[in-house]
Design a protein around this motif. Sequence first.
Motif, PDB file in Angstrom:
ATOM      1  N   ALA A  31       0.832  -1.205   0.000  1.00  0.00           N
ATOM      2  CA  ALA A  31       0.000   0.000   0.000  1.00  0.00           C
ATOM      3  C   ALA A  31       0.865   1.254   0.000  1.00  0.00           C
ATOM      4  CB  ALA A  31      -0.932  -0.003   1.204  1.00  0.00           C
ATOM      5  N   SER A  32       1.972   1.236   0.749  1.00  0.00           N
ATOM      6  CA  SER A  32       2.829   2.423   0.785  1.00  0.00           C
ATOM      7  C   SER A  32       3.591   2.602  -0.521  1.00  0.00           C
ATOM      8  CB  SER A  32       3.807   2.341   1.957  1.00  0.00           C
ATOM      9  OG  SER A  32       4.764   1.331   1.727  1.00  0.00           O
ATOM     10  N   ALA A  33       3.796   1.526  -1.269  1.00  0.00           N
ATOM     11  CA  ALA A  33       4.519   1.631  -2.536  1.00  0.00           C
ATOM     12  C   ALA A  33       3.698   2.369  -3.589  1.00  0.00           C
ATOM     13  CB  ALA A  33       4.889   0.247  -3.049  1.00  0.00           C
ATOM     14  N   ARG A  34       2.398   2.431  -3.406  1.00  0.00           N
ATOM     15  CA  ARG A  34       1.553   3.142  -4.369  1.00  0.00           C
ATOM     16  C   ARG A  34       1.731   4.654  -4.271  1.00  0.00           C
ATOM     17  NH1 ARG A  34      -3.398  -0.479  -2.746  1.00  0.00           N
ATOM     18  NH2 ARG A  34      -2.887  -2.322  -3.938  1.00  0.00           N
ATOM     19  N   PHE A  35       2.269   5.109  -3.161  1.00  0.00           N
ATOM     20  CA  PHE A  35       2.383   6.540  -2.923  1.00  0.00           C
ATOM     21  C   PHE A  35       3.840   6.984  -2.975  1.00  0.00           C
ATOM     22  CE2 PHE A  35      -1.362   4.997  -0.625  1.00  0.00           C
ATOM     23  CZ  PHE A  35      -2.331   5.677  -1.331  1.00  0.00           C
ATOM     24  N   VAL A  36       4.523   6.654  -4.057  1.00  0.00           N
ATOM     25  CA  VAL A  36       5.907   7.072  -4.230  1.00  0.00           C
ATOM     26  C   VAL A  36       5.908   8.537  -4.634  1.00  0.00           C
ATOM     27  CG1 VAL A  36       7.998   6.726  -5.585  1.00  0.00           C
ATOM     28  CG2 VAL A  36       6.652   4.765  -4.857  1.00  0.00           C
ATOM     29  N   GLU A  37       6.679   9.330  -3.914  1.00  0.00           N
ATOM     30  CA  GLU A  37       6.775  10.757  -4.205  1.00  0.00           C
ATOM     31  C   GLU A  37       7.707  10.940  -5.391  1.00  0.00           C
ATOM     32  OE1 GLU A  37       8.106  14.852  -1.927  1.00  0.00           O
ATOM     33  OE2 GLU A  37       8.168  12.951  -0.880  1.00  0.00           O
ATOM     34  N   ARG A  38       7.187  11.415  -6.500  1.00  0.00           N
ATOM     35  CA  ARG A  38       7.969  11.473  -7.731  1.00  0.00           C
ATOM     36  C   ARG A  38       8.730  12.779  -7.914  1.00  0.00           C
ATOM     37  NH1 ARG A  38       6.341   7.176 -10.994  1.00  0.00           N
ATOM     38  NH2 ARG A  38       4.458   6.201 -10.225  1.00  0.00           N
ATOM     39  N   GLY A  39       8.499  13.757  -7.094  1.00  0.00           N
ATOM     40  CA  GLY A  39       9.089  15.062  -7.345  1.00  0.00           C
ATOM     41  C   GLY A  39      10.433  15.311  -6.710  1.00  0.00           C
ATOM     42  N   ARG A  40      10.703  14.722  -5.550  1.00  0.00           N
ATOM     43  CA  ARG A  40      11.924  15.062  -4.819  1.00  0.00           C
ATOM     44  C   ARG A  40      12.706  13.793  -4.477  1.00  0.00           C
ATOM     45  NH1 ARG A  40       9.761  18.560   0.029  1.00  0.00           N
ATOM     46  NH2 ARG A  40      11.101  17.030   0.945  1.00  0.00           N
ATOM     47  N   PRO A  41      13.505  13.284  -5.393  1.00  0.00           N
ATOM     48  CA  PRO A  41      14.260  12.063  -5.101  1.00  0.00           C
ATOM     49  C   PRO A  41      15.409  12.330  -4.138  1.00  0.00           C
ATOM     50  CG  PRO A  41      14.874  12.890  -7.246  1.00  0.00           C
ATOM     51  CD  PRO A  41      13.743  13.755  -6.754  1.00  0.00           C
ATOM     52  N   VAL A  42      15.774  11.305  -3.354  1.00  0.00           N
ATOM     53  CA  VAL A  42      16.933  11.418  -2.479  1.00  0.00           C
ATOM     54  C   VAL A  42      18.194  10.970  -3.196  1.00  0.00           C
ATOM     55  CG1 VAL A  42      15.652  11.227  -0.333  1.00  0.00           C
ATOM     56  CG2 VAL A  42      16.479   9.164  -1.432  1.00  0.00           C
ATOM     57  N   MET A  43      18.053  10.089  -4.203  1.00  0.00           N
ATOM     58  CA  MET A  43      19.186   9.636  -5.005  1.00  0.00           C
ATOM     59  C   MET A  43      18.733   9.385  -6.429  1.00  0.00           C
ATOM     60  SD  MET A  43      21.339   6.903  -2.816  1.00  0.00           S
ATOM     61  CE  MET A  43      21.938   7.271  -1.198  1.00  0.00           C
ATOM     62  N   THR A  44      19.657   9.594  -7.369  1.00  0.00           N
ATOM     63  CA  THR A  44      19.412   9.262  -8.770  1.00  0.00           C
ATOM     64  C   THR A  44      20.503   8.307  -9.217  1.00  0.00           C
ATOM     65  OG1 THR A  44      18.420  11.418  -9.189  1.00  0.00           O
ATOM     66  CG2 THR A  44      19.156  10.172 -11.102  1.00  0.00           C
ATOM     67  N   GLU A  60      27.701  -0.552 -20.744  1.00  0.00           N
ATOM     68  CA  GLU A  60      28.562  -1.568 -20.141  1.00  0.00           C
ATOM     69  C   GLU A  60      28.359  -1.690 -18.633  1.00  0.00           C
ATOM     70  OE1 GLU A  60      32.596  -0.930 -21.305  1.00  0.00           O
ATOM     71  OE2 GLU A  60      32.028  -0.496 -23.368  1.00  0.00           O
ATOM     72  N   GLY A  61      27.161  -1.406 -18.161  1.00  0.00           N
ATOM     73  CA  GLY A  61      26.827  -1.606 -16.757  1.00  0.00           C
ATOM     74  C   GLY A  61      27.388  -0.578 -15.797  1.00  0.00           C
ATOM     75  N   LEU A  62      27.905   0.531 -16.298  1.00  0.00           N
ATOM     76  CA  LEU A  62      28.432   1.564 -15.410  1.00  0.00           C
ATOM     77  C   LEU A  62      27.277   2.304 -14.742  1.00  0.00           C
ATOM     78  CD1 LEU A  62      31.244   3.026 -17.681  1.00  0.00           C
ATOM     79  CD2 LEU A  62      31.478   1.404 -15.806  1.00  0.00           C
ATOM     80  N   VAL A  63      27.443   2.606 -13.462  1.00  0.00           N
ATOM     81  CA  VAL A  63      26.394   3.282 -12.704  1.00  0.00           C
ATOM     82  C   VAL A  63      26.952   4.575 -12.135  1.00  0.00           C
ATOM     83  CG1 VAL A  63      24.852   3.124 -10.727  1.00  0.00           C
ATOM     84  CG2 VAL A  63      25.314   1.096 -12.090  1.00  0.00           C
ATOM     85  N   GLN A  64      26.201   5.644 -12.317  1.00  0.00           N
ATOM     86  CA  GLN A  64      26.561   6.926 -11.727  1.00  0.00           C
ATOM     87  C   GLN A  64      25.481   7.270 -10.707  1.00  0.00           C
ATOM     88  OE1 GLN A  64      26.688  10.106 -14.532  1.00  0.00           O
ATOM     89  NE2 GLN A  64      27.191  11.641 -13.011  1.00  0.00           N
ATOM     90  N   VAL A  65      25.887   7.581  -9.472  1.00  0.00           N
ATOM     91  CA  VAL A  65      24.945   7.875  -8.398  1.00  0.00           C
ATOM     92  C   VAL A  65      25.055   9.342  -8.030  1.00  0.00           C
ATOM     93  CG1 VAL A  65      24.251   7.342  -6.044  1.00  0.00           C
ATOM     94  CG2 VAL A  65      25.158   5.532  -7.509  1.00  0.00           C
ATOM     95  N   GLU A  66      23.914  10.003  -7.982  1.00  0.00           N
ATOM     96  CA  GLU A  66      23.863  11.407  -7.574  1.00  0.00           C
ATOM     97  C   GLU A  66      22.982  11.495  -6.330  1.00  0.00           C
ATOM     98  OE1 GLU A  66      22.158  15.650  -9.253  1.00  0.00           O
ATOM     99  OE2 GLU A  66      22.304  13.941 -10.595  1.00  0.00           O
ATOM    100  N   VAL A  67      23.545  12.016  -5.242  1.00  0.00           N
ATOM    101  CA  VAL A  67      22.813  12.154  -3.983  1.00  0.00           C
ATOM    102  C   VAL A  67      22.263  13.569  -3.913  1.00  0.00           C
ATOM    103  CG1 VAL A  67      22.975  12.065  -1.477  1.00  0.00           C
ATOM    104  CG2 VAL A  67      24.311  10.477  -2.866  1.00  0.00           C
ATOM    105  N   HIS A  68      20.965  13.679  -3.640  1.00  0.00           N
ATOM    106  CA  HIS A  68      20.309  14.985  -3.550  1.00  0.00           C
ATOM    107  C   HIS A  68      20.127  15.344  -2.083  1.00  0.00           C
ATOM    108  CE1 HIS A  68      19.369  14.653  -7.813  1.00  0.00           C
ATOM    109  NE2 HIS A  68      18.926  13.428  -7.570  1.00  0.00           N
ATOM    110  N   GLU A  69      20.553  16.523  -1.706  1.00  0.00           N
ATOM    111  CA  GLU A  69      20.351  17.007  -0.339  1.00  0.00           C
ATOM    112  C   GLU A  69      18.928  17.516  -0.219  1.00  0.00           C
ATOM    113  OE1 GLU A  69      22.478  16.852   2.194  1.00  0.00           O
ATOM    114  OE2 GLU A  69      23.899  15.809   0.898  1.00  0.00           O
ATOM    115  N   ARG A  70      18.280  17.139   0.868  1.00  0.00           N
ATOM    116  CA  ARG A  70      16.903  17.585   1.097  1.00  0.00           C
ATOM    117  C   ARG A  70      16.882  18.512   2.291  1.00  0.00           C
ATOM    118  NH1 ARG A  70      12.714  12.727   0.510  1.00  0.00           N
ATOM    119  NH2 ARG A  70      11.375  14.370  -0.200  1.00  0.00           N
ATOM    120  N   ALA A  71      16.230  19.616   2.127  1.00  0.00           N
ATOM    121  CA  ALA A  71      16.049  20.539   3.248  1.00  0.00           C
ATOM    122  C   ALA A  71      14.913  20.018   4.108  1.00  0.00           C
ATOM    123  CB  ALA A  71      15.723  21.935   2.736  1.00  0.00           C
TER     124      ALA A  71
END
Length: 160
Positions: free
Chosen positions: A129-142, A148-159
């Motif tokens: 039930a909680s998975a239905r309410f994913v907040e799409r506007g303010r991610p904590v990480m991207t 070739e499977g390379l992953v880039q992680v961007e951490v977003h600071e939240r106020a």
Amino acid sequence: VDLIVEGLAPAPPGWLGTHVVVAGLRGRRTRKRWFVGVVAVPLSPVLASELDSADVTFETCRAGGAGGQHVNRTESAVRVTHRPTGISVRVESERSQHQNKRSALIRLAEALTRRTAERDAAAASARRASARFVERGRPVMTWTLGSEGLVQVEVHERAS
């Protein structure tokens, strides 16, 4: 999909919330974005296979029903109580107290397993039930998936 990580007491700071997964290079297709909600869920504290003898209380009493003088004089019935949960099981099916104790422990383990399964089912339902309410506007990480499977992680600071 459930990801269970054991050994972490509290969730690491900055991991709870919405994560965005971006598939960057997909040939001629456009970029694809998925939104993933990350929540902390406590695990079930009681497992039926781990019955501690200090948590179990045995009581003996006389069995009822047909059986004549033997039933009236011997205390062959057994009541087992699990103190932490308060679940109690009474067995009087056998003539021997020892056999009734064994049967009572098996039935108590089954009752604890049922209770744990019901609790886990309720927790799984709440997670879905909680998975239905994913907040799409303010991610904590991207998470950006590259070639070739390379992953880039961007951490977003939240106020707060």
